[in-house]
Design an enzyme around this catalytic site. Structure first.
Site, PDB file in Angstrom:
ATOM      1  N   ARG A 335    -102.092  44.745 122.593  1.00  0.00           N
ATOM      2  CA  ARG A 335    -101.389  44.159 121.459  1.00  0.00           C
ATOM      3  C   ARG A 335    -101.820  44.795 120.155  1.00  0.00           C
ATOM      4  NH1 ARG A 335    -105.630  40.128 121.469  1.00  0.00           N
ATOM      5  NH2 ARG A 335    -106.081  39.425 119.361  1.00  0.00           N
ATOM      6  N   CYS A 382     -96.026  32.352 113.027  1.00  0.00           N
ATOM      7  CA  CYS A 382     -96.615  32.550 114.380  1.00  0.00           C
ATOM      8  C   CYS A 382     -95.736  33.496 115.196  1.00  0.00           C
ATOM      9  CB  CYS A 382     -96.832  31.218 115.092  1.00  0.00           C
ATOM     10  SG  CYS A 382     -95.435  30.101 115.073  1.00  0.00           S
ATOM     11  N   SER A 416    -101.657  34.686 119.455  1.00  0.00           N
ATOM     12  CA  SER A 416    -101.014  33.917 118.395  1.00  0.00           C
ATOM     13  C   SER A 416    -100.784  32.499 118.914  1.00  0.00           C
ATOM     14  CB  SER A 416     -99.681  34.589 118.040  1.00  0.00           C
ATOM     15  OG  SER A 416     -98.952  33.791 117.144  1.00  0.00           O
ATOM     16  N   ALA A 417    -100.974  31.531 118.029  1.00  0.00           N
ATOM     17  CA  ALA A 417    -100.748  30.136 118.425  1.00  0.00           C
ATOM     18  C   ALA A 417     -99.735  29.540 117.460  1.00  0.00           C
ATOM     19  CB  ALA A 417    -102.062  29.361 118.337  1.00  0.00           C
ATOM     20  N   TYR A 419     -97.788  26.396 115.373  1.00  0.00           N
ATOM     21  CA  TYR A 419     -98.414  25.409 114.487  1.00  0.00           C
ATOM     22  C   TYR A 419     -98.814  24.118 115.202  1.00  0.00           C
ATOM     23  CZ  TYR A 419     -98.255  28.595 110.681  1.00  0.00           C
ATOM     24  OH  TYR A 419     -98.527  29.677 109.888  1.00  0.00           O
ATOM     25  N   PRO A 420     -97.990  23.612 116.130  1.00  0.00           N
ATOM     26  CA  PRO A 420     -98.477  22.438 116.875  1.00  0.00           C
ATOM     27  C   PRO A 420     -99.789  22.720 117.598  1.00  0.00           C
ATOM     28  CG  PRO A 420     -96.128  22.735 117.227  1.00  0.00           C
ATOM     29  CD  PRO A 420     -96.594  23.932 116.456  1.00  0.00           C
ATOM     30  N   ASP A 476     -94.422  41.791 110.868  1.00  0.00           N
ATOM     31  CA  ASP A 476     -93.750  40.544 110.485  1.00  0.00           C
ATOM     32  C   ASP A 476     -94.065  40.109 109.067  1.00  0.00           C
ATOM     33  OD1 ASP A 476     -96.417  39.744 110.826  1.00  0.00           O
ATOM     34  OD2 ASP A 476     -95.824  37.742 111.432  1.00  0.00           O
ATOM     35  N   GLU A 477     -94.559  41.019 108.262  1.00  0.00           N
ATOM     36  CA  GLU A 477     -95.005  40.612 106.925  1.00  0.00           C
ATOM     37  C   GLU A 477     -94.739  41.716 105.912  1.00  0.00           C
ATOM     38  OE1 GLU A 477     -99.205  39.874 106.842  1.00  0.00           O
ATOM     39  OE2 GLU A 477     -99.215  39.519 104.681  1.00  0.00           O
TER      40      GLU A 477
HETATM   41  N1  LIG Z   1    -105.919  39.315 115.670  1.00  0.00           N
HETATM   42  C1  LIG Z   1    -104.608  39.349 115.803  1.00  0.00           C
HETATM   43  C2  LIG Z   1    -103.771  39.192 114.687  1.00  0.00           C
HETATM   44  C3  LIG Z   1    -102.420  39.231 114.872  1.00  0.00           C
HETATM   45  N2  LIG Z   1    -101.911  39.427 116.087  1.00  0.00           N
HETATM   46  C4  LIG Z   1    -100.461  39.450 116.311  1.00  0.00           C
HETATM   47  C5  LIG Z   1     -99.986  38.105 116.748  1.00  0.00           C
HETATM   48  C6  LIG Z   1     -99.321  37.548 115.543  1.00  0.00           C
HETATM   49  O1  LIG Z   1     -98.247  36.694 115.893  1.00  0.00           O
HETATM   50  C7  LIG Z   1     -98.833  38.772 114.818  1.00  0.00           C
HETATM   51  C8  LIG Z   1     -98.722  38.558 113.330  1.00  0.00           C
HETATM   52  O2  LIG Z   1     -99.994  38.200 112.804  1.00  0.00           O
HETATM   53  P1  LIG Z   1    -100.156  37.072 111.701  1.00  0.00           P
HETATM   54  O3  LIG Z   1    -101.525  37.227 111.147  1.00  0.00           O
HETATM   55  O4  LIG Z   1     -99.001  37.131 110.763  1.00  0.00           O
HETATM   56  O5  LIG Z   1    -100.171  35.704 112.498  1.00  0.00           O
HETATM   57  P2  LIG Z   1     -98.981  34.812 113.026  1.00  0.00           P
HETATM   58  O6  LIG Z   1     -97.651  35.385 112.674  1.00  0.00           O
HETATM   59  O7  LIG Z   1     -99.213  34.557 114.471  1.00  0.00           O
HETATM   60  O8  LIG Z   1     -99.206  33.442 112.285  1.00  0.00           O
HETATM   61  P3  LIG Z   1     -98.914  33.042 110.767  1.00  0.00           P
HETATM   62  O9  LIG Z   1     -97.777  32.084 110.826  1.00  0.00           O
HETATM   63  O10 LIG Z   1    -100.171  32.405 110.304  1.00  0.00           O
HETATM   64  O11 LIG Z   1     -98.566  34.280 109.996  1.00  0.00           O
HETATM   65  O12 LIG Z   1     -99.782  39.774 115.098  1.00  0.00           O
HETATM   66  C9  LIG Z   1    -102.745  39.578 117.178  1.00  0.00           C
HETATM   67  O13 LIG Z   1    -102.266  39.763 118.286  1.00  0.00           O
HETATM   68  N3  LIG Z   1    -104.085  39.536 117.017  1.00  0.00           N
END
Ligand SMILES: Nc1ccn([C@H]2C[C@H](O)[C@@H](COP(=O)(O)OP(=O)(O)OP(=O)(O)O)O2)c(=O)n1
Length: 915
Positions: A335, A382, A416-417, A419-420, A476-477
């Site tokens: 990943r 997430c 990734s987790a 929110y729930p 995603d950002e």
């Molecule tokens: N240590 C990490 C950080 C991120 N990711 C992957 C999973 C995430 O879904 C994606 C995007 O990272 P984000 O930090 O944006 O986290 P999320 O999108 O999961 O959550 P949030 O809603 O807090 O942005 O990258 C991963 O596999 N391992």
């Protein structure tokens, strides 16, 4: 951090090949009995890992071989089960007393649920199949072929559907298993589907309703998402997600989810639920390949394969020793690799936007020059989870996380987790077992890298539609500089963007709007999930006052602790400390950062084009070598990976850095099977005169660097290769095309340069005087010349040029096929030197021999044009044969020779063949 830095640390927990797995007599997987991966290779026949067999040191480790690893593991699992049984609220009647089940493949209820039934009702549960301990195999559904294998394998043990256990519990007595036998060719899925309703989980508390500030607004309604705490009609488990593809599930089975999701493009996406899951599952597991048990499919530690050879089968962990395609598979399933290389994909797919934005970038160096900026930060919620479950409405409000495995026993990590799940304390980076301890009903879903790519592309297409100044932060950002985008209220624009994202991707995004990047990002954080937050200038102070300092970027655990020890927890408190004090306490840079950030000051500008500084790849898991050949094979593949990445970015590099992790003296083998364990890291760089992405050059240089470490390959636990000082490959090639004659003669050495010019004029004048030696030609340059010029040069060199070029291209040439090898003295043997025949020096980590005439003489004879009088040899091979030579004038000082050799590294190896 640049993308390839990330890829230098691939996630060990992600490594998987669904094809090569371990097996053991006491840990095999019956349903996959027919499918043995050929890539297990010879080593499997030997009964234990080669590394253990050949390397006696390994026997001292806690897991001398896989058999002992499995024995220990089984013992632990048994103990754990017994402890759980003694502490569980077991039913006194114990209807399953005397029954010990092994769950094969996916089932509904899941194997974890079945395990709990057995715990509760006095039965036994075995994670790894053993004829001695299992009384019944529980199996949901298998295709005919697998069923036959299972029958052969189980040798009379009953193979029974899970309904037997379920119905027995319902009847409160042990029913006969006979009517529940699994028969060949019967598709049981429909029955299971109905059964699953029996196991509908209790409703799970809804995700926390993020309190929005007064300024926060605009929760985008994701069509089809359920906002209440309804009891799900069905629960989709990791096993089901796998199963849905494994068995070629059709869209009908997911009808119950789709019917409640009313998407615009429904017709197009009617099968998307299946598609998404299919991608996911096929990405992780190839159903045509050995089936992987859902309780032990974590690629980082152990994968199991069944072997038709039964008792003779040995166990082989997936490593460089067992998988010729280890490097390729490693990166395919990592990943962090996905995250790392994603930026290149973005650059390629959105190059038009980037080129267009380049010019505008030049004018925006600092926000301080500008009056009022509007920055929007957008981040999908997430991401990895949302994409996988986007078609499974029932999971939206349930705790869900992404991982390679739902096994409680392995070391699979949560990526990734949702929110729930976070409400229960589940976080990215946790082991699955810890996450399940926080949240026992956590649903684990597998990765779906293809879908992530697809959604990331959709996400960026939308952003670029609304704004031409987009800074991609990750898949995603992104930051958007909307200052000049439109006269519309940026809040309205952000809402429109989020709505479009949610409509197109069926995943939600959150947004922050503020005057600068720092505040916009902080605003997004407070708006998550599925919200947006605007911080107007006049509210910045209020917003920051109570904000914990830990929320600021750049403040990690240790800095936070230091601040806490000074009773500083919020930005408001930090604002009371003077800049000087902060600088004195934390150093100038950190002090300045703290001072600015706690006041919401950030002068960075949104940068649409971000330069790639380095490109590389690193593998630190599954790396074990028995001998140099193993290592060289691995290195070739790593070089291929890096070469492909360079080509993907359309860059070439001049500085090659090889990083090697070497097992620390006395260090035990790591607990995490085939992890790198306690290591020393060694790193060395070499800069070459001409940038390259060429596999052969990379291989040669990295090998040369490796040799300079003088490490026993058996001790190597990780290898990384990186190229920096990057140049555009397109420009490089263009240069060749535009100025071919000059280019092909281009050489780093001034002398050769002069000769090159002479050649150029000789060619023009039709005479051949002053030609450089053939060995000084750079084949990489020559091969780009028009054929007629190559032919002309070939004539000049009396037909040798073609020969020379062919040899260069021959990737498999080795020292053995080299006619002109010479034997070298033992390392450290100065006999030649002491006899006055040679000076030995260290050249970029190589032993270089500057030979005097009496030794070099015989070497000089032959076709070598020019009156050369010295030979420098880089000695590498174990046979103590010269692998690379430099031929040139004898310099008086060794340093000059070193410099020269360094200078000619790129074409070092070629010389050995043609002097
Ligand atoms: N240590 C990490 C950080 C991120 N990711 C992957 C999973 C995430 O879904 C994606 C995007 O990272 P984000 O930090 O944006 O986290 P999320 O999108 O999961 O959550 P949030 O809603 O807090 O942005 O990258 C991963 O596999 N391992």
């Amino acid at each position: 951090m640049l993308q390839f830095h990330a890829s230098f640390f691939p996630d060990l927990a992600q490594v998987r090949t669904a094809r090569v797995t371990m097996s053991s007599l006491e840990g095999r997987h019956p349903s996959s009995a027919a499918t043995i991966s050929s890539s297990l290779g010879d080593s499997r026949k030997r009964g234990r890992p080669d590394s253990a067999r050949r390397n006696p040191r390994k026997r001292n480790s806690s897991f001398a071989d896989f058999g002992s690893y499995m024995a220990e593991k089984n013992r632990k699992l048994r103990d754990q089960f017994e402890t759980d049984a003694s502490t569980s609220s077991a039913d006194g009647r114990g209807i399953f007393r005397g029954i010990s089940i092994f769950v094969d493949g996916f089932t509904i209820p899941s194997s974890q649920e079945l395990k709990e039934f057995m715990l509760k009702h006095g039965g036994g549960f075995v994670n790894y199949f053993s004829r001695h301990t299992v009384t019944h195999i529980i199996c949901g559904n298998l295709p005919d072929s697998k069923m036959k294998n299972l029958r052969a394998f189980s040798r009379g043990l009953p193979v029974v559907r899970p309904a037997w256990l379920v119905d027995s519990i319902a009847a409160n007595k042990l029913l006969s298993w006979f009517p529940y036998q699994l028969s060949d060719g019967v598709n049981e899925r429909c029955k299971q589907q109905k059964l699953s309703t029996f196991f509908t989980q209790k409703s799970i508390s809804n995700s926390k309703n993020v309190e929005t500030s007064a300024d926060q607004q605009g929760t985008v309604g994701l069509e089809g998402s359920s906002s209440n705490d309804e009891v799900p009609k069905n629960i989709i488990s990791y096993a089901q997600l796998q199963a849905s593809t494994d068995e070629g599930q059709d869209s009908e089975e997911f009808g119950c989810y789709e019917s409640e999701i009313d998407f615009d493009a429904k017709s197009v996406e009617a099968n998307d639920a299946v598609y998404a899951i299919s991608c996911s599952v096929l990405g992780a597991f190839d159903s045509s390949k050995p089936h992987i048990h859902n309780t032990s499919c974590c690629g980082n530690t152990k994968e199991e394969i069944l072997d038709t050879k039964g008792a003779k089968a040995s166990n082989m962990p997936h490593s460089t020793l067992t998988d010729p395609k280890f490097v390729e598979n490693y990166f395919k399933n990592s990943r962090l690799h996905f995250i790392g290389i994603w930026r290149n994909r973005y650059r390629q797919h959105f190059s038009d936007f980037l080129c267009g934005a380049k010019s505008s970038n030049a004018n925006i160096d600092s926000l301080s020059d500008r009056k009022k900026t509007i920055i929007v930060h957008i981040d999908m919620d997430c991401f990895f989870v949302s994409v996988v479950i986007r078609n499974f409405r029932d999971l939206f409000n349930k705790p869900v996380a992404v991982s390679h495995s739902d096994s409680l026993n392995g070391t699979a990590e949560i990526s990734s987790a949702n929110y729930p799940a976070r409400d229960y304390g589940v976080k990215a980076g946790m082991f699955v077992r810890d996450a399940k301890a926080c949240c026992p009903h956590l649903v684990i879903v597998p990765y779906n890298f293809e879908a992530y790519e697809e959604v990331a592309d959709q996400f960026y297409s939308i952003l670029h539609k609304y704004c031409n100044k987009v800074q991609a932060i990750s898949c995603d950002e992104a930051f958007l500089d909307m200052t000049e985008c439109s006269r519309d209220d940026p809040r309205k624009l952000a809402l429109m963007i989020r709505e479009e994202i949610s409509k197109k991707t069926r995943c939600t995004a959150s947004a922050g709007i503020a005057d600068n990047m720092l505040l916009a990002r902080l605003a997004t954080r407070s708006a998550k999930p599925n919200g947006q937050c605007f911080i107007p200038s006049e509210k910045v102070r209020d917003f920051l006052n109570d904000l914990p300092v830990k929320a600021l970027p750049g403040i990690g655990h240790s800095l936070d602790e230091k601040l806490k020890s000074r009773q500083i927890q919020s930005c408001g408190q930090l604002q009371k400390i003077s800049k000087e004090e902060l600088q004195n306490e934390f150093g100038k840079m950190t002090g300045d950062m703290l001072w600015s950030y706690c006041r919401g000051i950030d002068n960075r500008a949104v940068k649409t084009v971000q330069e790639t500084k380095s490109v590389g790849a690193e593998v630190n898991w599954g790396v074990r070598f028995n001998d140099n050949t193993d290592f060289e094979n691995f290195l070739v593949n790593l070089c291929k990976e890096v070469s492909l990445r360079l080509q993907g970015c359309r860059v070439q590099g001049r500085t090659v850095t090889l990083k090697v992790k070497k097992r620390r003296k006395g260090a035990e083998e790591p607990a995490k099977f085939l992890g790198c364990g306690d290591c020393e890291t060694m790193s060395r760089s070499m800069t070459i005169p001409v940038a390259t992405d060429d596999l052969i050059s990379l291989r040669r240089i990295s090998k040369q660097i490796f040799v300079s470490f003088h490490i026993d390959v058996k001790e190597v636990r990780g290898v990384g290769l990186k190229l920096s000082r990057l140049e555009s490959a397109d420009l490089h090639r263009k240069g060749f095309e535009e100025n071919a004659i000059k280019s092909w003669l281009a050489s780093p050495s001034e002398k050769v340069m002069k000769q090159s010019n002479k050649i150029a004029s000789s060619l023009k004048k039709g005479n051949n005087e002053g030609l450089p030696p053939l060995c000084s030609l750079d084949v990489e340059v020559v091969k780009y010349l028009p054929p007629e010029i190559i032919s002309e040069i070939n004539d000049i060199y009396m037909g040798e040029l073609h020969h020379f070029m062919e040899a260069h291209e021959d990737e498999n040439r080795s020292i053995k096929s080299c006619k002109r090898t010479i034997s070298l003295p033992e390392q450290g043997d100065n006999s030649l030197a002491s006899s006055g025949q040679a000076a030995i020096s260290d050249v970029g980590g190589h032993t270089a021999y500057e030979l005097n005439d009496s030794v070099a003489g015989p070497l000089k004879k032959g076709k070598l044009p020019g009156g050369y009088s010295a030979v420098a040899i880089s000695s590498i091979s174990t046979q103590r044969k010269a692998q690379a030579l430099y031929i040139g004038d004898v310099p008086n000082k060794c340093n000059e020779l070193n410099a020269k050799i360094q200078c000619r590294y790129l074409s070092f190896e070629r010389y050995v063949i043609f002097f």
